[in-house]
Write a protein that holds these residues in place. Structure first.
Motif, PDB file in Angstrom:
ATOM      1  N   SER A 133      -0.237  -4.748   7.238  1.00  0.00           N
ATOM      2  CA  SER A 133       0.949  -4.375   8.006  1.00  0.00           C
ATOM      3  C   SER A 133       1.165  -2.881   7.839  1.00  0.00           C
ATOM      4  O   SER A 133       0.712  -2.290   6.853  1.00  0.00           O
ATOM      5  CB  SER A 133       2.191  -5.129   7.512  1.00  0.00           C
ATOM      6  OG  SER A 133       2.564  -4.668   6.219  1.00  0.00           O
ATOM      7  N   ASP A 134       1.832  -2.266   8.801  1.00  0.00           N
ATOM      8  CA  ASP A 134       2.149  -0.837   8.738  1.00  0.00           C
ATOM      9  C   ASP A 134       3.148  -0.539   9.848  1.00  0.00           C
ATOM     10  O   ASP A 134       2.792  -0.589  11.025  1.00  0.00           O
ATOM     11  CB  ASP A 134       0.864  -0.015   8.925  1.00  0.00           C
ATOM     12  CG  ASP A 134       1.096   1.483   8.797  1.00  0.00           C
ATOM     13  OD1 ASP A 134       2.215   1.901   8.449  1.00  0.00           O
ATOM     14  OD2 ASP A 134       0.128   2.232   9.055  1.00  0.00           O
ATOM     15  N   THR A 135       4.391  -0.275   9.487  1.00  0.00           N
ATOM     16  CA  THR A 135       5.393   0.018  10.509  1.00  0.00           C
ATOM     17  C   THR A 135       6.314   1.125  10.027  1.00  0.00           C
ATOM     18  O   THR A 135       6.503   1.294   8.827  1.00  0.00           O
ATOM     19  CB  THR A 135       6.199  -1.254  10.881  1.00  0.00           C
ATOM     20  OG1 THR A 135       7.070  -0.968  11.983  1.00  0.00           O
ATOM     21  CG2 THR A 135       7.026  -1.763   9.712  1.00  0.00           C
ATOM     22  N   SER A 136       6.809   1.901  10.958  1.00  0.00           N
ATOM     23  CA  SER A 136       7.783   2.968  10.642  1.00  0.00           C
ATOM     24  C   SER A 136       8.997   2.809  11.533  1.00  0.00           C
ATOM     25  O   SER A 136       8.864   2.551  12.732  1.00  0.00           O
ATOM     26  CB  SER A 136       7.237   4.367  10.931  1.00  0.00           C
ATOM     27  OG  SER A 136       6.061   4.621  10.232  1.00  0.00           O
ATOM     28  N   ARG A 137      10.158   3.038  10.936  1.00  0.00           N
ATOM     29  CA  ARG A 137      11.380   3.233  11.693  1.00  0.00           C
ATOM     30  C   ARG A 137      12.123   4.376  11.004  1.00  0.00           C
ATOM     31  O   ARG A 137      11.969   4.590   9.798  1.00  0.00           O
ATOM     32  CB  ARG A 137      12.256   1.967  11.688  1.00  0.00           C
ATOM     33  CG  ARG A 137      11.674   0.777  12.450  1.00  0.00           C
ATOM     34  CD  ARG A 137      11.633   1.029  13.950  1.00  0.00           C
ATOM     35  NE  ARG A 137      11.173  -0.133  14.699  1.00  0.00           N
ATOM     36  CZ  ARG A 137       9.921  -0.328  15.096  1.00  0.00           C
ATOM     37  NH1 ARG A 137       8.971   0.551  14.799  1.00  0.00           N
ATOM     38  NH2 ARG A 137       9.601  -1.405  15.801  1.00  0.00           N
TER      39      ARG A 137
ATOM     40  N   ASP B 137       0.813  -1.225   0.000  1.00  0.00           N
ATOM     41  CA  ASP B 137       0.000   0.000   0.000  1.00  0.00           C
ATOM     42  C   ASP B 137       0.841   1.268   0.000  1.00  0.00           C
ATOM     43  O   ASP B 137       0.437   2.288  -0.548  1.00  0.00           O
ATOM     44  CB  ASP B 137      -0.930   0.026   1.214  1.00  0.00           C
ATOM     45  CG  ASP B 137      -2.081  -0.974   1.073  1.00  0.00           C
ATOM     46  OD1 ASP B 137      -2.118  -1.685   0.055  1.00  0.00           O
ATOM     47  OD2 ASP B 137      -2.942  -1.026   1.976  1.00  0.00           O
ATOM     48  N   PHE B 138       1.995   1.236   0.663  1.00  0.00           N
ATOM     49  CA  PHE B 138       2.856   2.423   0.692  1.00  0.00           C
ATOM     50  C   PHE B 138       4.268   2.022   1.084  1.00  0.00           C
ATOM     51  O   PHE B 138       4.468   1.069   1.849  1.00  0.00           O
ATOM     52  CB  PHE B 138       2.324   3.496   1.671  1.00  0.00           C
ATOM     53  CG  PHE B 138       1.860   2.909   2.972  1.00  0.00           C
ATOM     54  CD1 PHE B 138       2.743   2.712   4.010  1.00  0.00           C
ATOM     55  CD2 PHE B 138       0.533   2.522   3.149  1.00  0.00           C
ATOM     56  CE1 PHE B 138       2.325   2.145   5.203  1.00  0.00           C
ATOM     57  CE2 PHE B 138       0.109   1.945   4.339  1.00  0.00           C
ATOM     58  CZ  PHE B 138       1.014   1.766   5.365  1.00  0.00           C
ATOM     59  N   THR B 139       5.229   2.740   0.517  1.00  0.00           N
ATOM     60  CA  THR B 139       6.647   2.545   0.856  1.00  0.00           C
ATOM     61  C   THR B 139       7.251   3.945   0.957  1.00  0.00           C
ATOM     62  O   THR B 139       7.833   4.455   0.010  1.00  0.00           O
ATOM     63  CB  THR B 139       7.387   1.740  -0.225  1.00  0.00           C
ATOM     64  OG1 THR B 139       7.141   2.344  -1.493  1.00  0.00           O
ATOM     65  CG2 THR B 139       6.949   0.281  -0.246  1.00  0.00           C
TER      66      THR B 139
ATOM     67  N   LEU C 164      11.282   5.676   7.249  1.00  0.00           N
ATOM     68  CA  LEU C 164      10.786   4.546   6.459  1.00  0.00           C
ATOM     69  C   LEU C 164       9.425   4.157   7.027  1.00  0.00           C
ATOM     70  O   LEU C 164       9.303   3.948   8.237  1.00  0.00           O
ATOM     71  CB  LEU C 164      11.736   3.347   6.573  1.00  0.00           C
ATOM     72  CG  LEU C 164      13.199   3.606   6.204  1.00  0.00           C
ATOM     73  CD1 LEU C 164      14.050   2.384   6.568  1.00  0.00           C
ATOM     74  CD2 LEU C 164      13.323   3.915   4.721  1.00  0.00           C
ATOM     75  N   ASP C 165       8.411   4.082   6.192  1.00  0.00           N
ATOM     76  CA  ASP C 165       7.058   3.733   6.650  1.00  0.00           C
ATOM     77  C   ASP C 165       6.418   2.917   5.549  1.00  0.00           C
ATOM     78  O   ASP C 165       6.204   3.425   4.448  1.00  0.00           O
ATOM     79  CB  ASP C 165       6.256   5.006   6.940  1.00  0.00           C
ATOM     80  CG  ASP C 165       4.889   4.710   7.557  1.00  0.00           C
ATOM     81  OD1 ASP C 165       4.432   3.545   7.498  1.00  0.00           O
ATOM     82  OD2 ASP C 165       4.279   5.655   8.089  1.00  0.00           O
ATOM     83  N   PHE C 166       6.144   1.663   5.829  1.00  0.00           N
ATOM     84  CA  PHE C 166       5.745   0.772   4.747  1.00  0.00           C
ATOM     85  C   PHE C 166       4.745  -0.262   5.244  1.00  0.00           C
ATOM     86  O   PHE C 166       4.708  -0.606   6.430  1.00  0.00           O
ATOM     87  CB  PHE C 166       6.971   0.090   4.133  1.00  0.00           C
ATOM     88  CG  PHE C 166       7.911  -0.486   5.167  1.00  0.00           C
ATOM     89  CD1 PHE C 166       8.861   0.320   5.770  1.00  0.00           C
ATOM     90  CD2 PHE C 166       7.812  -1.811   5.538  1.00  0.00           C
ATOM     91  CE1 PHE C 166       9.704  -0.210   6.754  1.00  0.00           C
ATOM     92  CE2 PHE C 166       8.658  -2.347   6.512  1.00  0.00           C
ATOM     93  CZ  PHE C 166       9.611  -1.533   7.120  1.00  0.00           C
TER      94      PHE C 166
ATOM     95  N   ILE D 160       8.148   6.699  14.625  1.00  0.00           N
ATOM     96  CA  ILE D 160       8.315   5.301  15.038  1.00  0.00           C
ATOM     97  C   ILE D 160       6.915   4.729  15.202  1.00  0.00           C
ATOM     98  O   ILE D 160       6.088   5.311  15.913  1.00  0.00           O
ATOM     99  CB  ILE D 160       9.111   5.197  16.357  1.00  0.00           C
ATOM    100  CG1 ILE D 160      10.515   5.805  16.177  1.00  0.00           C
ATOM    101  CG2 ILE D 160       9.194   3.729  16.806  1.00  0.00           C
ATOM    102  CD1 ILE D 160      11.332   5.887  17.464  1.00  0.00           C
ATOM    103  N   GLU D 161       6.663   3.618  14.531  1.00  0.00           N
ATOM    104  CA  GLU D 161       5.298   3.072  14.476  1.00  0.00           C
ATOM    105  C   GLU D 161       5.293   1.557  14.638  1.00  0.00           C
ATOM    106  O   GLU D 161       6.011   0.851  13.933  1.00  0.00           O
ATOM    107  CB  GLU D 161       4.667   3.412  13.115  1.00  0.00           C
ATOM    108  CG  GLU D 161       3.326   2.726  12.875  1.00  0.00           C
ATOM    109  CD  GLU D 161       2.712   3.072  11.530  1.00  0.00           C
ATOM    110  OE1 GLU D 161       3.466   3.439  10.609  1.00  0.00           O
ATOM    111  OE2 GLU D 161       1.474   2.969  11.414  1.00  0.00           O
ATOM    112  N   ASP D 162       4.461   1.115  15.557  1.00  0.00           N
ATOM    113  CA  ASP D 162       4.164  -0.313  15.692  1.00  0.00           C
ATOM    114  C   ASP D 162       2.667  -0.503  15.615  1.00  0.00           C
ATOM    115  O   ASP D 162       1.902   0.353  16.068  1.00  0.00           O
ATOM    116  CB  ASP D 162       4.594  -0.848  17.067  1.00  0.00           C
ATOM    117  CG  ASP D 162       6.096  -0.858  17.250  1.00  0.00           C
ATOM    118  OD1 ASP D 162       6.820  -1.073  16.255  1.00  0.00           O
ATOM    119  OD2 ASP D 162       6.547  -0.656  18.393  1.00  0.00           O
TER     120      ASP D 162
HETATM  121 ZN    ZN Z   1       2.765   3.808   8.693  1.00  0.00          ZN
END
Ligand code: ZN
Ligand code: ZN
Ligand code: ZN
Length: 381
Positions: free
Chosen positions: A249-253, A208-210, A238-240, A356-358
């Protein structure tokens, strides 16, 4: 892309059954009834996938699932797509009402509805279809489904949680791998393409997104990825995410190319602490806004409040953005099984950003993260 989803890859989760879909449709119809609605009108898209397993393309030909408490679900469907609909996992619970080109599908749908009833309708239903229905039944009321029943899909069962955990683990593996690629001197879109490939390699069927937002681009939370060449000294957000086995899924670092400055470390540590406090606020009975407040307080107390310019989180399921929202004013209590992001950020215009995303799920006594990679500032090459 019409018809039922492809069978799961070997080793994938057991598919949802007709019984699962029947129970979801019954629960949705009962929730609508309890909310004072005459029923629900479900268009092709995530609601229809969740309720029936049927995944048609969205077109100018009307496909509409009509749910009413105490009555069998009816799917109004173009005749040429009826065989695909009949093959969906949830089809045994559906009465198909097919129509051929030249017939009036809106009349057929209207015949199922109460002339002065109020109906919840999928957020993504096309205006074309809704307006034609309103012409047939001018006294019928309509409410967007996420306004009428915002929590309809919010509480996940164990089979859904397993899928969300698997999607999160795949995104985590993608992050571990992307840390090894070269950043310095490459364009954002090249790293984004790497991320896309990694997500697919680890089982995503849809990306969906990178987001790869380097240097000053990181101060724009929804910067996607562009032509900017990443340089030494850049922070890179980075958020993908996407879908694996139908769940998101959706996480950011945020990583740094080479050694970070003290300020960059300080801001990153602030966001890490805010993310931790947001996570710690997750427990049954807490309000959604409590999660936002907990994360935001950390950033505000450090003097960066004006640079945290979005809500703290959003739900996730068969889509990567859906209710519940972790936002001031949202008093909805958290319930075990809900899944959503906790993703505070600080965005310094013209300079850099950190997010930062979990994904987190509510448990009986707190929360559990579905993303588990290190939240320390990673140095990349
Ligand atoms: Zn995200
Ligand atoms: Zn730097
Ligand atoms: Zn998110």
């Amino acid at each position: 892309m019409t018809g039922t989803p492809a069978p799961p890859a070997p080793g994938g989760p057991a598919p949802f059954t007709a019984d699962d879909y029947t129970a979801r449709m019954r629960r949705a119809a009962e929730a609508a009834d309890a909310a004072g609605l005459a029923g629900l009108l479900i268009a092709p898209g995530p609601d229809l996938v969740w309720l029936t397993g049927y995944r048609p393309v969205e077109t100018e030909r009307l496909t509409l699932l009509v749910l009413r408490a105490g009555q069998d679900p009816v799917l109004v469907v173009p005749a040429l797509e009826a065989p695909d609909a009949a093959g969906a996992a949830g089809a045994p619970a559906l009465t198909l009402r097919d129509w051929t080109d030249g017939q009036d599908p809106y009349g057929a749908a209207a015949a199922l509805l109460r002339p002065a009833g109020r109906y919840g309708i999928s957020d993504n239903a096309w205006a074309l279809h809704l307006l034609a229905l309103r012409e047939r039944l001018p006294d019928t009321g309509h409410l967007a489904l996420t306004r009428a029943l915002p929590m309809l899909r919010a509480v996940k069962d164990s089979a859904e949680l397993d899928r969300l955990a698997a999607a999160g683990a795949a995104a985590d593996t993608a992050y571990e791998e992307i840390r090894k690629v070269r950043f310095e001197g490459r364009r954002e879109r090249e790293v984004a393409a790497d991320l896309d490939g990694l997500l697919r390699r680890f089982g995503h069927s849809q990306v969906d997104f990178t987001i790869v937002a380097s240097g000053p681009n990181g101060a724009n939370p929804h910067h996607e990825a562009g032509e900017r060449a990443i340089g030494r000294g850049d922070m890179v957000v980075l958020d993908f995410g996407g879908l694996k086995h139908g769940y998101g899924s959706d996480t950011s670092r945020t990583v740094h190319v080479g050694e970070p400055t003290d300020e960059e470390r300080t801001v990153h540590e602030l966001v890490r602490a805010a993310q931790e406090e947001g996570f710690r606020a997750v427990r049954p009975g807490a309000a959604c806004q409590d999660v936002d407040r907990a994360a935001r307080a950390v950033i505000a107390e450090a003097g960066y409040g004006e640079y945290f310019i979005h809500r703290t989180g959003h739900g996730i399921g068969v889509t990567t953005h859906e209710p519940p929202y972790m936002i001031e004013g949202e008093e909805q209590p958290l319930v075990p099984g809900m899944c959503f992001s906790v993703e505070p950020g600080v965005y310094l215009p013209g300079r850099f950003g950190v997010r930062i995303e979990d994904i987190v799920t509510v448990t009986e006594d707190g929360g559990r993260r579905l993303n588990n990679t290190s939240r320390e500032l990673a140095v990349v090459g």
